[in-house]
Design an enzyme around this catalytic site. Structure first.
Site, mmCIF file in Angstrom:
data_model
loop_
_atom_site.group_PDB
_atom_site.id
_atom_site.type_symbol
_atom_site.label_atom_id
_atom_site.label_comp_id
_atom_site.label_asym_id
_atom_site.label_seq_id
_atom_site.Cartn_x
_atom_site.Cartn_y
_atom_site.Cartn_z
ATOM 1 N N HIS A 1 41.962 32.423 43.757
ATOM 2 C CA HIS A 1 41.366 33.032 42.566
ATOM 3 C C HIS A 1 42.278 33.002 41.347
ATOM 4 O O HIS A 1 41.831 33.228 40.228
ATOM 5 C CB HIS A 1 40.981 34.482 42.900
ATOM 6 C CG HIS A 1 40.070 35.124 41.905
ATOM 7 N ND1 HIS A 1 40.493 36.099 41.025
ATOM 8 C CD2 HIS A 1 38.750 34.934 41.652
ATOM 9 C CE1 HIS A 1 39.474 36.481 40.277
ATOM 10 N NE2 HIS A 1 38.405 35.795 40.627
ATOM 11 N N ARG B 1 28.213 41.035 37.512
ATOM 12 C CA ARG B 1 27.022 40.772 38.320
ATOM 13 C C ARG B 1 27.123 41.349 39.727
ATOM 14 O O ARG B 1 28.095 41.131 40.437
ATOM 15 C CB ARG B 1 26.770 39.267 38.383
ATOM 16 C CG ARG B 1 25.446 38.891 39.026
ATOM 17 C CD ARG B 1 25.144 37.421 38.813
ATOM 18 N NE ARG B 1 24.717 37.164 37.455
ATOM 19 C CZ ARG B 1 25.133 36.125 36.726
ATOM 20 N NH1 ARG B 1 26.015 35.302 37.202
ATOM 21 N NH2 ARG B 1 24.665 35.945 35.508
ATOM 22 N N ASN C 1 27.060 33.306 49.893
ATOM 23 C CA ASN C 1 27.264 32.437 48.728
ATOM 24 C C ASN C 1 25.957 31.750 48.329
ATOM 25 O O ASN C 1 25.598 31.683 47.144
ATOM 26 C CB ASN C 1 28.295 31.355 49.038
ATOM 27 C CG ASN C 1 29.726 31.856 49.003
ATOM 28 O OD1 ASN C 1 29.991 32.961 48.580
ATOM 29 N ND2 ASN C 1 30.645 31.029 49.472
ATOM 30 N N TYR D 1 41.792 38.072 47.912
ATOM 31 C CA TYR D 1 41.819 37.028 46.891
ATOM 32 C C TYR D 1 43.267 36.758 46.493
ATOM 33 O O TYR D 1 44.074 37.680 46.398
ATOM 34 C CB TYR D 1 41.067 37.468 45.626
ATOM 35 C CG TYR D 1 39.587 37.687 45.751
ATOM 36 C CD1 TYR D 1 38.923 37.643 46.980
ATOM 37 C CD2 TYR D 1 38.819 37.959 44.621
ATOM 38 C CE1 TYR D 1 37.569 37.862 47.073
ATOM 39 C CE2 TYR D 1 37.451 38.177 44.703
ATOM 40 C CZ TYR D 1 36.829 38.135 45.929
ATOM 41 O OH TYR D 1 35.486 38.348 46.016
ATOM 42 N N ARG E 1 35.608 44.679 37.796
ATOM 43 C CA ARG E 1 35.120 45.058 39.123
ATOM 44 C C ARG E 1 36.113 46.023 39.761
ATOM 45 O O ARG E 1 37.322 45.818 39.694
ATOM 46 C CB ARG E 1 34.960 43.835 40.040
ATOM 47 C CG ARG E 1 33.900 42.841 39.591
ATOM 48 C CD ARG E 1 33.668 41.781 40.671
ATOM 49 N NE ARG E 1 32.953 40.632 40.158
ATOM 50 C CZ ARG E 1 31.625 40.561 40.051
ATOM 51 N NH1 ARG E 1 30.886 41.591 40.420
ATOM 52 N NH2 ARG E 1 31.041 39.468 39.586
ATOM 53 N N HIS F 1 35.840 39.998 30.355
ATOM 54 C CA HIS F 1 36.288 39.566 31.682
ATOM 55 C C HIS F 1 37.808 39.582 31.791
ATOM 56 O O HIS F 1 38.371 39.262 32.831
ATOM 57 C CB HIS F 1 35.738 38.150 31.953
ATOM 58 C CG HIS F 1 35.925 37.661 33.337
ATOM 59 N ND1 HIS F 1 36.803 36.633 33.655
ATOM 60 C CD2 HIS F 1 35.361 38.031 34.510
ATOM 61 C CE1 HIS F 1 36.751 36.396 34.950
ATOM 62 N NE2 HIS F 1 35.892 37.232 35.500
ATOM 63 N N ARG G 1 39.287 25.279 42.994
ATOM 64 C CA ARG G 1 38.653 25.726 44.233
ATOM 65 C C ARG G 1 37.172 25.362 44.308
ATOM 66 O O ARG G 1 36.682 24.911 45.331
ATOM 67 C CB ARG G 1 38.780 27.252 44.362
ATOM 68 C CG ARG G 1 38.212 27.807 45.656
ATOM 69 C CD ARG G 1 37.942 29.294 45.556
ATOM 70 N NE ARG G 1 36.768 29.599 44.767
ATOM 71 C CZ ARG G 1 36.657 30.615 43.919
ATOM 72 N NH1 ARG G 1 37.678 31.405 43.724
ATOM 73 N NH2 ARG G 1 35.545 30.823 43.256
#
Length: 709
Positions: free
Chosen positions: A593, A409, A49, A472, A379, A439, A565
């Protein structure tokens, strides 16, 4: 007006808030109640992270500090340079905490039979083994280099470990560099019955004198650099000769590997004289050089560290295994495609399996009634059954369209590879927009049966990634509601025409209609005053307009509960501004998530799930979708999830007015929301397994009787 916001004291800087989030991840590594191997994994997660934070956020601020020195953050009033100064000051203590946590975990693992050793700790026979290993395995793949007038400083890849040695020879001084080859294992295990290992960088550090044998080694250290990775596809213009957007992204990925250094990490103290080499060579300040005395600079090996332990011992040091269950709203053995034609269904990952959704795509690929499948992809897993099924659908003559975002990314190359595979199979590929990332998570299946066209729409909060669906927490709605299906069809048509301002009756679509509708829902609650209520779960809050509206709602007496979160730029409990707002963060076994928005109570309650966080980048600079929830059964399931989160007393931490987080007070009957939801999923799956199978359609029963005569 913006200046007045930060002066009123109810907002805080997003970067410092993010560091608080990563500190909560580190707290899991420090928690003795967390199983030992899981603590080790949390150390690795904290480290990765922080790596990404420096690559993206710190990299961006470094660019801004050089280009726009007067720009100030609209939540804290800090310039980019001031933010960097506070970031470096906040990160240094985190390195100390990580070292302490790692030392504690290492000692406890040693007691369990997992020994990380320094060369000096080895028995004579083990030292001989390592020496032979170095000679036979390591030395042949090394690429040492000295730096002097005839040997220029090489380009160093970001986050690649290197050995740096200050070398002396005939009163001259040189720098020796030795990259740790990627082909070598991170850990070298010693022969014997116990698990004893040495990190590969420690072996290279020990034998660096053998590599640079004609020199005297004056000082040595393991180090790595972190490079700015905040590339923007619009930073450069590309002529027609450069090809399509995929070619453009491939060029930018090559550029990322050569961007400026924003951090240097060392694994041991060195002299100021030696440090000067790093300062000058990488153009960094002392504040950008971080020392890790105990913890390794790279910890990705932590996820497989327990593999050499006996199964029973490994299990005792790990979280209890959990398998995602059969969805509660889908009877076992029943087709999700057919079930969705009758009623709305909610899947809740990772408590429930993603497999029924994948099988729905597979079934659609082979269903003669299916005309088309359209999907957005942000993703994907490295191995993706979803792609296999979409390719099969295209090969079966279905009209398959995939809107693939190549700028996800650090997943750019993976998405490029998958887009090529899908194109080869006959799928139509769209790459999105120059200025807006796509997204959203939406899939539309169109069927025609007996002359009637039906739509099955899936809208989710998370990616179509089979791996992260087990890690997630996300929710996924599958519905045959025609109004939503019509909107989904319009959405894909608009994306194909690069129309970001399309009209939708039910779906809220950023950047044109999501934010203003969310603000309108908030205004509805403000109008109700003390009878108003909001329950909002998302990952980050940075959008200043949303923050101001939440403040207005609090001032109107609206009760607001938020489960955030990560970043939260709003400070709760500030008198006269946010005293009616509470903010809770949950960091646990699974990454929280899902995004769920609840406005009001009772008959007038409005509930949405969304791909969007309440960040300006999501509400204004991305294509995002929020979907209303009409089904009372689906609403009840979402409220159950939120209820568990609200009552967590184990992993929940509450944001304080000063920006710090505190655990909830201990209670006699503690509740861990994620454990509760896991157990609930298991119980529901067991109940389903004991229920009789639903009656077959009449025609199927008749055929069965005929066959069994």
């Amino acid at each position: 007006m913006t200046q007045a916001i930060w002066e009123q004291g109810y907002t805080q800087n997003r970067e410092l808030s993010w560091l608080q989030f990563n500190a909560r991840v580190l707290a899991e590594a420090e928690d003795e109640n967390v199983p030992l191997l899981e603590r080790c994994k949390f150390l690795a997660i904290f480290t990765s992270n922080l790596d990404e934070f420096f690559m993206i956020r710190v990299g961006s601020l470094c660019d801004m500090a050089a280009v726009d020195k007067d720009h100030v953050d609209n939540k804290s009033g800090l310039t980019a340079k001031e933010q960097l100064r506070r970031i470096y000051a906040a990160v240094a203590p985190l390195y100390e905490r990580r070292d302490a946590a790692y030392a504690d975990v290492r000692a406890r693992l040693r007691a369990e039979g997992l020994h990380r050793l320094a060369i000096a700790d080895l028995e004579p026979a083990e030292q001989k083994y390592i020496k032979q290993y170095f000679k036979n395995v390591v030395a042949p793949v090394l690429s040492p280099q000295i730096v002097d007038a005839h040997h220029p400083f090489p380009h160093l890849e970001g986050k690649v470990l290197h050995i740096a040695a200050l070398l002396g020879h005939k009163k001259n001084e040189r720098l020796g560099l030795l990259p740790v080859p990627a082909s070598l294992p991170a850990l070298v295990y010693l022969p014997g019955d116990t698990v004893r290992y040495v990190p590969i960088e420690e072996i290279l550090l020990e034998y660096v004198g053998h590599v640079f044998e004609m020199y005297d080694v004056l000082e040595k250290t393991v180090f790595c650099v972190t490079r700015n990775a905040d590339i923007n596809p619009d930073d450069e213009t590309f002529g027609a000769e450069e090809g399509d957007f995929r070619t453009k992204m491939e060029k930018l990925l090559r550029r990322r590997r050569r961007m400026a250094v924003v951090r240097v990490e060392l694994n041991r103290p060195i002299s100021d004289h030696f440090t000067e080499y790093f300062r000058k060579r990488f153009d960094v300040s002392d504040a950008q050089i971080f020392l890790s005395r105990q913890a390794p600079l790279k910890m990705s090996y932590a996820f497989s560290l327990g593999d050499r332990l006996p199964e029973q011992q490994r299990a005792a040091l790990s979280d209890a295994p959990f398998t995602p269950q059969q969805p509660a709203m889908l009877p076992a053995g029943q087709s999700l495609l057919k079930a969705a034609l009758r009623r709305d269904i909610l899947l809740s990952y990772p408590y429930e399996s993603m497999e029924p959704f994948l099988q729905m795509i597979r079934e659609a690929a082979n269903d003669p009634a299916v005309l088309s499948i359209r999907i957005t992809i942000y993703r994907l897993a490295r191995k993706a059954k979803l792609v296999e099924y979409l390719c099969a659908a295209a090969e079966n003559g279905k009209d398959v369209t995939a809107l693939i975002e190549l700028r996800a990314r650090f997943d750019e190359q993976n998405n490029i590879d998958w887009s090529e595979r899908m194109e080869e199979a006959g799928c139509k590929i769209i790459y999105g927009f120059e200025d807006y990332k796509v997204h959203s998570k939406i899939c539309l299946i169109t069927r025609q049966e007996r002359g009637v066209v039906r739509h099955i729409t899936q809208v989710g909060t998370g990616n179509y990634n089979e791996k992260t669906a087990t890690q997630y927490t996300d929710v996924s709605l599958i519905t045959s509601d025609e109004s939503i299906g019509q909107d989904a069809g319009a959405f894909f048509n608009n994306m194909a025409m690069a129309n970001l301002e399309g009209h939708y009756d039910r779906l809220l679509v950023a950047p044109h209609s999501l934010k203003n509708n969310i603000l309108a829902r908030m205004d509805e609650q403000i109008a109700r005053g003390t009878e108003g209520y909001m329950l909002l779960k998302f990952n980050s809050l940075t959008d200043i307009d949303i923050i101001q509206k939440l403040r207005d709602a609090s001032c109107a007496g609206v009760r607001i509960e938020m489960i955030v979160r990560g970043i939260c730029c709003l400070l709760p409990g500030i008198e006269g501004h946010t005293e009616n707002i509470t903010v809770t963060s949950i960091v646990g076994r699974f990454l929280e998530h899902s995004r769920i928005f609840v406005f009001g109570r009772g008959a007038e309650q409005k509930v949405y799930i969304s791909s969007a966080d309440m960040m300006t980048r999501n509400t204004e600079r991305r294509v995002e979708i929020a979907c209303p929830i009409d089904s009372p059964e689906v609403r009840a399931r979402l409220m159950d999830i939120l209820y568990a989160m609200q009552h967590d007393t184990v992993k929940a931490r509450v944001l304080q007015p000063d920006g710090s987080y505190q655990k909830k007070p201990p209670v006699s009957d503690p509740v861990c929301a994620q454990d509760l939801l896991m157990q609930q999923a298991v119980n529901q799956a067991r109940e389903q397994a004991t229920r009789p199978a639903p009656p077959e359609p009449g025609w199927r029963r008749l055929i069965g009787r005929f066959l069994h005569r």
